[in-house]
Enzyme design. Structure first.
Site, short mmCIF file in Angstrom:
data_model
loop_
_atom_site.label_atom_id
_atom_site.label_comp_id
_atom_site.label_asym_id
_atom_site.label_seq_id
_atom_site.Cartn_x
_atom_site.Cartn_y
_atom_site.Cartn_z
CG ASP A 130 -0.28 0.03 2.56
OD1 ASP A 130 0.06 0.97 3.07
OD2 ASP A 130 0.20 -1.33 3.06
CG HIS A 132 -1.44 -7.39 -1.13
ND1 HIS A 132 -2.76 -7.45 -1.51
CD2 HIS A 132 -1.46 -6.24 -0.22
CE1 HIS A 132 -3.47 -6.12 -1.33
NE2 HIS A 132 -2.81 -5.43 -0.54
CG ASP A 170 2.26 -16.48 -6.23
OD1 ASP A 170 2.21 -15.25 -5.70
OD2 ASP A 170 2.72 -16.62 -7.37
CD GLU A 191 1.18 -6.65 3.01
OE1 GLU A 191 0.93 -5.36 3.00
OE2 GLU A 191 0.67 -7.08 4.23
#
Length: 826
Positions: A335, A653, A701, A710
């Site tokens: 993020d 991620h 995955d 992540e």
């Protein structure tokens, strides 16, 4: 990272599923007008597009310039669901040009809980898509939604034959684990352990053969039955072929009728990984353009500066009190948030790797913008994060001055994919915390001694910030992060900061040698307690960092010998776990934690430090074997490091390494570590597909499995540390060194303990305190940064040479590692 992201479920999509076969007694159709024969009603769209029927299909022109998938939606309300029923969801869709869309069935109001979330790849021609899901609740008014925003350019979407019927077979996730012989797919170091695991029903030993690339058998033996492995639920045998030590490529291991994936045997297996694991940080940078000429395929504009649509990190508000310029640093994970407690352990481990072996890291090694400035690239990369950490300190004259803000991120969660420079949300500073303040104190104190030889002004700035942070933490010892502060970013809450106090005091003492810090260290309950948790250490458990630093970095702590002995005891406990584990993992809890791969690597750091302290080969062998699990010797038979191994994680991620969702974007760069198996499976993808998984199988995955897959800055930091340790080919040399200091003068006695004369020798060491050599005698000394190289006359076997120098300061820590022609002296 572990974030308690329940509030973020509405922002996350999940895996496009394998088509399921419906039962013959399918339930009634739940979709109204899914063939659009009567027009578009009751389907609806957001106001930025309009619906029309074209050639019997519902079509819409999707505008460009949107940031999030939910910025453009086509939906249908009032869809009934029955708890426990498994539904087959089908539709035909196209995109021109090709796109990845979001197909959702969800709660129609906040928190928009998703019962199905898929990411279908759409092409210009209509394609059929099939998904199944089991409804967890009964609901009379679920919502079908296609999220189509988040793209820079306009495109056209068409939809037809939408159907939702009950009575389907539930999805069964069957991972492709390949051959039953599990090996380190990257390979094995020439000298050292070589182990494999075989999944089998057999309970008695069977034969194995090691074959070279030409198919010739070069070694053979019998397996060792290990019984049922609780971490995988498998019956396994282990194979030890460590006696074979001939370098080569393309080896395979055959046993019980199966042949492993290929692997190499070589001395330089980890040289590239050491560099790639560190190169990861450049493409995680915030506030700077990522140059495509330095990272082909990963170039992007600077993120979170004052360039629209970014609101920028140059004037981030803390309520109505003030703003701070907190540009720069590394994005924490997948993020756009930046967190001091996670940045702290990450930058610490990079500096720790450098401090362990300053000769291993050079200027130009990482190909970053700062390459060529005379400073090792690893320190340039660390400085990028350190400057951000320093900027998070509360200014003088403000409430809680000297403390550090806990984090900075968007006011709300963003969707995937979203490049940093396209993030339109407002950024906010979150309240200071004692944990963040102590992370700043620890890392700034560490930076003060490490950067002193390269940038005295920056070192002094860091030291000032460290002292100020320590004083602020002492004045505010229990300001804890709010666990409910999880909107737009993870909370990183920590109920006990006594371990951060211990770590910070240790770093401050190592750098300054001052008695108050030594007294604090000695009085801490963590100083004599057993800090070697079975589950390992991480950002929330940092007493281990203080213990390791006090043991490994030169300092004058009165009971340092006891501290060093405790590290060996901790390493022995991890080594015992590894030896008892059929997959050779130094980690054995009954369930696996979020980021288990990072915890495993951190346990290996303890063993590596134990090797450095003792010289005992058993610890180095443990690190070498532990790495096998990360690179393929595991139940899933895959490597968890992008680009390493024949089958490796590639869909971690991330909002910008998001090729799985947008083919125009890249996968994570080579050398990126996945978090790995996590028994708690908090994300929707994992919950749907991995229910009831044995610990090692709690992984998938997929880009949307943020609880198992992540990437984070503090997971790559121990990977880089361990890869550097494994790439270290220094040996114990036939020499012994004694060192004596007399004020600013130092004297070294080099003894030749071998049987041959030392001619043309060079002896290297480094000063922990950054002192400079001013004069020398008895040998010729040169210095680059903190590293000093001495060259002198020949030394006959059993004889010694004595030489000395005058430095620019009288006091400081003494060097403890001396390398003769690259090999370590006793």
């Amino acid at each position: 990272m572990m974030r308690h992201w329940a509030a973020a479920l509405s922002l996350l999509a999940s895996l496009a599923l394998v088509p399921a076969t419906a039962h013959a007694d399918e339930g009634p159709e739940q979709i109204v007008n899914g063939t659009f024969e009567t027009g578009t009603a009751p389907w609806w769209s957001t106001s930025n597009t309009s619906l029309a029927v074209s050639e019997g299909r519902l079509c819409a022109d999707i505008p460009g310039g949107t940031a999030n998938p939910w910025d453009v939606i086509i939906g249908l309300d009032g869809v009934p669901l029955v708890a426990g029923e498994t539904y087959a969801y089908r539709y035909s869709a196209s995109a021109s040009p090709a796109k990845v869309a979001r197909a959702l069935i969800q709660l129609p109001v906040d928190p928009w809980t998703q019962y199905l979330s898929a990411s279908p790849e759409l092409g210009p021609e209509p394609g059929a898509h099939h998904h199944t899901f089991t409804a967890p609740v009964s609901l009379p008014n679920a919502q079908v939604a296609f999220q189509l925003g988040g793209g820079a350019d306009p495109w056209r979407f068409c939809l037809d034959d939408v159907s939702l019927k009950g009575g389907a077979d539930p999805d069964v996730h069957e991972p492709d684990t390949g051959p039953r012989v599990r090996v380190n797919m990257v390979g094995y170091l020439t000298k050292g352990p070589k182990n494999a695991t075989v999944v089998t029903d057999l309970t008695t030993p069977f034969a194995w053969q090691l074959k070279n690339a030409g198919g010739d058998t070069v070694a053979e033996g019998s397996s060792r039955p290990r019984g049922l492995d609780a971490s995988s639920g498998q019956n396994v045998h282990s194979i030890d072929f460590g006696s074979y030590a001939r370098p080569g490529q393309g080896y395979t291991l055959t046993a019980d009728g199966e042949t492993s994936r290929p692997f190499d045997i070589a001395d330089d297996l980890y040289d590239e990984l050491r560099v790639d694991a560190l190169k990861f940080y450049y493409t995680q940078r915030s506030g700077i353009e990522i140059r495509d000429d330095l990272r082909p395929g990963y170039g992007r504009p600077a993120g979170h500066l004052d360039v629209a649509p970014n609101k920028g990190d140059t004037k981030v508000p803390y309520g109505d009190a003030y703003t701070l310029d907190v540009r720069g640093g590394w994005y924490d994970a997948g993020d756009h948030g930046k967190y001091v407690v996670n940045g702290g352990i990450s930058v610490h481990q990079l500096m720790s790797a450098y401090e362990r072996d300053k000769t291993a890291f050079t200027d130009g090694q990482l190909t970053i913008p700062e390459s060529g400035n005379g400073v090792p690239d690893i320190l340039d990369e660390a400085r990028w994060e350190l400057k951000f950490l320093l900027s998070m300190q509360v200014p003088d004259g403000r409430h809680q001055a000297g403390m550090a803000h806990h984090k900075i991120h968007d006011v709300a969660w963003t969707g995937l994919p979203l490049l940093p420079h396209l993030d339109p949300q407002q950024r906010t500073l979150h309240p200071p915390s004692t944990a963040a303040t102590l992370n700043l104190a620890a890392t700034a104190a560490q930076a003060a001694r490490i950067f002193a030889p390269y940038d005295a002004a920056f070192a002094a700035r860091a030291m000032t910030a460290a002292r100020k942070a320590w004083a602020a933490a002492m004045a505010n010892p229990a300001v804890l992060a709010d666990p409910a502060d999880n909107v737009g970013g993870g909370p990183y809450d920590d109920k006990d900061v006594s371990d951060e106090f211990y770590w910070a005091a240790a770093e401050l003492f190592i750098t300054t040698g001052e008695k108050p810090f030594a007294d604090f260290v000695m009085a801490s309950p963590h100083h004599r307690g057993d800090v070697w948790l079975e589950r390992g250490f991480d950002w929330g458990h940092t007493a281990q960092l203080g213990r390791l630093q006090l043991a490994a970095v030169p300092n004058a702590l009165p009971d340092r010998a006891r501290v060093r002995a405790s590290v060996l005891r901790g390493a022995d406990s991890y080594l015992a776990t590894l030896r008892s584990h059929p997959y050779g993992v130094p980690y054995g809890p009954p369930d696996y934690d979020w980021g288990s791969n990072n915890l495993i690597l951190n346990n290996m750091v303890v063993m590596a430090v134990a090797h450095d302290l003792s010289g005992k080969e058993k610890y180095r062998a443990g690190v070498r074997e532990g790495m096998d699990y990360v690179l393929g010797r595991n139940a899933l038979n895959q490597s968890y490091v992008t680009g390493y191994g024949e089958v490796a994680a590639k869909n971690q991620h991330s909002r910008w390494y998001a090729r799985q969702l947008d083919p125009s974007l890249p996968n994570p760069p080579r050398g990126t570590l996945s978090g790995g198996p996590n028994s708690a499976i908090q994300d929707p993808v994992a919950q749907r597909l991995l229910k009831g998984c044995a610990p090692q199988f709690c992984y998938i995955d997929d880009i949307e499995s943020w609880s198992t897959n992540e990437l984070t800055i503090n997971w790559n930091s121990p990977l880089a540390w361990i890869a550097s340790f494994l790439a270290d080919r220094r040996k114990r040399a036939s020499c012994a060194v004694s060192y004596a200091a007399h004020g600013p003068a130092g004297q070294i006695r080099l003894t030749n303990t071998g049987k041959k004369t030392l001619e043309g020798w060079s002896l290297r060491w480094w000063f922990p305190d950054g002192r400079r050599v001013a004069r020398d005698w008895g040998a010729e000394l040169s210095q680059s940064g903190p590293v000093v190289t001495a060259r002198g006359p020949a030394v006959r076997a059993g004889r010694s040479v004595v030489f000395g120098f005058l430095s620019d300061r009288a006091n400081g820590s003494s060097p403890e590692v001396f390398l003769l022609d690259g090999a370590r002296c006793a």
